[in-house]
Design a protein around this motif. Sequence first.
Motif, PDB file in Angstrom:
ATOM      1  N   PRO A  91       3.870  -2.091  14.200  1.00  0.00           N
ATOM      2  CA  PRO A  91       3.518  -2.794  15.444  1.00  0.00           C
ATOM      3  C   PRO A  91       4.372  -4.045  15.620  1.00  0.00           C
ATOM      4  O   PRO A  91       4.710  -4.722  14.653  1.00  0.00           O
ATOM      5  CB  PRO A  91       2.040  -3.155  15.246  1.00  0.00           C
ATOM      6  N   THR A  92       4.700  -4.350  16.866  1.00  0.00           N
ATOM      7  CA  THR A  92       5.573  -5.485  17.147  1.00  0.00           C
ATOM      8  C   THR A  92       4.943  -6.802  16.706  1.00  0.00           C
ATOM      9  O   THR A  92       5.626  -7.669  16.138  1.00  0.00           O
ATOM     10  CB  THR A  92       5.885  -5.546  18.647  1.00  0.00           C
ATOM     11  N   PHE A  93       3.636  -6.970  16.945  1.00  0.00           N
ATOM     12  CA  PHE A  93       3.000  -8.233  16.578  1.00  0.00           C
ATOM     13  C   PHE A  93       2.975  -8.417  15.064  1.00  0.00           C
ATOM     14  O   PHE A  93       3.099  -9.537  14.554  1.00  0.00           O
ATOM     15  CB  PHE A  93       1.577  -8.297  17.147  1.00  0.00           C
ATOM     16  N   TRP A  94       2.846  -7.312  14.317  1.00  0.00           N
ATOM     17  CA  TRP A  94       2.834  -7.399  12.855  1.00  0.00           C
ATOM     18  C   TRP A  94       4.222  -7.718  12.323  1.00  0.00           C
ATOM     19  O   TRP A  94       4.378  -8.509  11.388  1.00  0.00           O
ATOM     20  CB  TRP A  94       2.315  -6.098  12.262  1.00  0.00           C
ATOM     21  N   LEU A  95       5.250  -7.124  12.938  1.00  0.00           N
ATOM     22  CA  LEU A  95       6.623  -7.431  12.546  1.00  0.00           C
ATOM     23  C   LEU A  95       6.942  -8.898  12.825  1.00  0.00           C
ATOM     24  O   LEU A  95       7.587  -9.570  12.009  1.00  0.00           O
ATOM     25  CB  LEU A  95       7.599  -6.525  13.301  1.00  0.00           C
ATOM     26  N   GLY A  96       6.508  -9.396  13.990  1.00  0.00           N
ATOM     27  CA  GLY A  96       6.715 -10.804  14.296  1.00  0.00           C
ATOM     28  C   GLY A  96       6.035 -11.718  13.290  1.00  0.00           C
ATOM     29  O   GLY A  96       6.597 -12.749  12.887  1.00  0.00           O
ATOM     30  N   PHE A  97       4.830 -11.335  12.871  1.00  0.00           N
ATOM     31  CA  PHE A  97       4.118 -12.119  11.854  1.00  0.00           C
ATOM     32  C   PHE A  97       4.870 -12.138  10.534  1.00  0.00           C
ATOM     33  O   PHE A  97       5.003 -13.182   9.881  1.00  0.00           O
ATOM     34  CB  PHE A  97       2.710 -11.554  11.666  1.00  0.00           C
ATOM     35  N   LEU A  98       5.400 -10.980  10.119  1.00  0.00           N
ATOM     36  CA  LEU A  98       6.148 -10.910   8.861  1.00  0.00           C
ATOM     37  C   LEU A  98       7.440 -11.722   8.938  1.00  0.00           C
ATOM     38  O   LEU A  98       7.832 -12.369   7.957  1.00  0.00           O
ATOM     39  CB  LEU A  98       6.476  -9.443   8.540  1.00  0.00           C
ATOM     40  N   LEU A  99       8.110 -11.696  10.093  1.00  0.00           N
ATOM     41  CA  LEU A  99       9.324 -12.485  10.258  1.00  0.00           C
ATOM     42  C   LEU A  99       9.035 -13.975  10.161  1.00  0.00           C
ATOM     43  O   LEU A  99       9.786 -14.725   9.514  1.00  0.00           O
ATOM     44  CB  LEU A  99       9.980 -12.158  11.609  1.00  0.00           C
ATOM     45  N   LEU A 100       7.953 -14.412  10.793  1.00  0.00           N
ATOM     46  CA  LEU A 100       7.561 -15.818  10.685  1.00  0.00           C
ATOM     47  C   LEU A 100       7.198 -16.185   9.244  1.00  0.00           C
ATOM     48  O   LEU A 100       7.570 -17.255   8.747  1.00  0.00           O
ATOM     49  CB  LEU A 100       6.372 -16.105  11.598  1.00  0.00           C
ATOM     50  N   LEU A 101       6.479 -15.294   8.591  1.00  0.00           N
ATOM     51  CA  LEU A 101       6.051 -15.558   7.215  1.00  0.00           C
ATOM     52  C   LEU A 101       7.253 -15.719   6.289  1.00  0.00           C
ATOM     53  O   LEU A 101       7.276 -16.610   5.424  1.00  0.00           O
ATOM     54  CB  LEU A 101       5.149 -14.423   6.736  1.00  0.00           C
ATOM     55  N   PHE A 102       8.272 -14.888   6.478  1.00  0.00           N
ATOM     56  CA  PHE A 102       9.417 -14.905   5.578  1.00  0.00           C
ATOM     57  C   PHE A 102      10.432 -15.993   5.954  1.00  0.00           C
ATOM     58  O   PHE A 102      10.831 -16.804   5.120  1.00  0.00           O
ATOM     59  CB  PHE A 102      10.104 -13.533   5.585  1.00  0.00           C
ATOM     60  N   PHE A 103      10.848 -16.017   7.231  1.00  0.00           N
ATOM     61  CA  PHE A 103      11.930 -16.914   7.632  1.00  0.00           C
ATOM     62  C   PHE A 103      11.450 -18.336   7.945  1.00  0.00           C
ATOM     63  O   PHE A 103      12.212 -19.292   7.769  1.00  0.00           O
ATOM     64  CB  PHE A 103      12.658 -16.351   8.852  1.00  0.00           C
ATOM     65  N   ALA A 104      10.214 -18.473   8.432  1.00  0.00           N
ATOM     66  CA  ALA A 104       9.729 -19.799   8.813  1.00  0.00           C
ATOM     67  C   ALA A 104       8.957 -20.484   7.690  1.00  0.00           C
ATOM     68  O   ALA A 104       9.129 -21.685   7.457  1.00  0.00           O
ATOM     69  CB  ALA A 104       8.839 -19.690  10.053  1.00  0.00           C
ATOM     70  N   ILE A 105       8.106 -19.729   6.995  1.00  0.00           N
ATOM     71  CA  ILE A 105       7.273 -20.347   5.955  1.00  0.00           C
ATOM     72  C   ILE A 105       7.943 -20.295   4.589  1.00  0.00           C
ATOM     73  O   ILE A 105       7.986 -21.294   3.859  1.00  0.00           O
ATOM     74  CB  ILE A 105       5.891 -19.657   5.918  1.00  0.00           C
ATOM     75  N   HIS A 106       8.500 -19.126   4.233  1.00  0.00           N
ATOM     76  CA  HIS A 106       9.093 -18.987   2.900  1.00  0.00           C
ATOM     77  C   HIS A 106      10.481 -19.624   2.826  1.00  0.00           C
ATOM     78  O   HIS A 106      10.742 -20.469   1.962  1.00  0.00           O
ATOM     79  CB  HIS A 106       9.166 -17.508   2.524  1.00  0.00           C
ATOM     80  N   LEU A 107      11.395 -19.238   3.718  1.00  0.00           N
ATOM     81  CA  LEU A 107      12.757 -19.771   3.690  1.00  0.00           C
ATOM     82  C   LEU A 107      12.908 -21.072   4.470  1.00  0.00           C
ATOM     83  O   LEU A 107      13.878 -21.808   4.253  1.00  0.00           O
ATOM     84  CB  LEU A 107      13.732 -18.731   4.257  1.00  0.00           C
ATOM     85  N   LYS A 108      11.971 -21.321   5.405  1.00  0.00           N
ATOM     86  CA  LYS A 108      11.998 -22.527   6.236  1.00  0.00           C
ATOM     87  C   LYS A 108      13.287 -22.641   7.067  1.00  0.00           C
ATOM     88  O   LYS A 108      13.808 -23.738   7.292  1.00  0.00           O
ATOM     89  CB  LYS A 108      11.817 -23.786   5.368  1.00  0.00           C
ATOM     90  N   TRP A 109      13.811 -21.494   7.515  1.00  0.00           N
ATOM     91  CA  TRP A 109      14.989 -21.504   8.394  1.00  0.00           C
ATOM     92  C   TRP A 109      14.595 -21.744   9.847  1.00  0.00           C
ATOM     93  O   TRP A 109      15.409 -22.191  10.631  1.00  0.00           O
ATOM     94  CB  TRP A 109      15.737 -20.174   8.278  1.00  0.00           C
ATOM     95  N   PHE A 110      13.368 -21.402  10.188  1.00  0.00           N
ATOM     96  CA  PHE A 110      12.877 -21.552  11.553  1.00  0.00           C
ATOM     97  C   PHE A 110      11.551 -22.306  11.518  1.00  0.00           C
ATOM     98  O   PHE A 110      10.920 -22.431  10.470  1.00  0.00           O
ATOM     99  CB  PHE A 110      12.680 -20.194  12.234  1.00  0.00           C
TER     100      PHE A 110
END
Length: 199
Positions: A91-110
Motif C-alpha cells: 500500500p502507498t501509505f505503508w510505503l510512505g511510512f517506511l520511507l519516513l521511518l528509514f530516511f527521516a528518523i533513522h538516517l535523518k536525511w529528511f
Amino acid sequence: GGTDIREIHTDSLFKYVSGMFTGELGTSLTTHQPIVKDLHKYLATTTSLVGMAILWIIVLTVPISLLCARKRNRLFDQVTRGITICGICVPTFWLGFLLLLFFAIHLKWFSVLPSPGWRGFLLPSFALAVPSSCSLIRIMRSSLLAELSSDYVRFAKARGLSANRILVTNTLFYSLHIIEGFRAILEVTLVSFSVLNLR
C-alpha cells in the motif's frame, strides 16, 4: 413515497452535474468549506506532487525495463521481477511510512514534517510512483521481449547492429505505445492518491 425519493435523487443529480459546469460543487463534509475553495488551495501542491511522481516513474521504468529485457532470466531480471511484485502489492501509505521511518528518523536525511520546496516532495512522490513504476516495468519488459523476436529486429541483427543499439533505438520506440495506453489511468490514480494524502 418511492416517487418522491426518485425525484429527490434526480434533482440532486441534476444539481451536481450542472454544478460541475458552473463551478458550484457544494460544500466539503471534511472542511465545511466550498469544494472549489479547497481545490484552489491544494491545486498547486497536488500538481507539483504529481509532476515529480511522473518524473520518478520515467526515471525508474525506462532504464530498469531495458536492463531486464537485455538481461532476460538473469539475476538482475529475476530480482527485479520479485521486487516489482512486492512494489505492486505494498500500500502507498505503508510505503510512505517506511520511507519516513528509514530516511527521516533513522538516517535523518529528511524531516518528518513537510519541508519547503522540492525537497519536501521527494519522499511522497517516490511513494506514489513506486506501485505504478512496478506495474509499468513488468508491462514494458514484456513488450520489449515481444519486440525483440520481431522480424525487423532480426533484420537489424543481420545488418550488424549491436544488441544494445537495437534495444534502445528500435525496440524501445515500438514499445512506448503500450505505456501510452496507461497514461490516463496513471494520472487519475496519482491525483487521487495526492488529494487523499494531502488531507
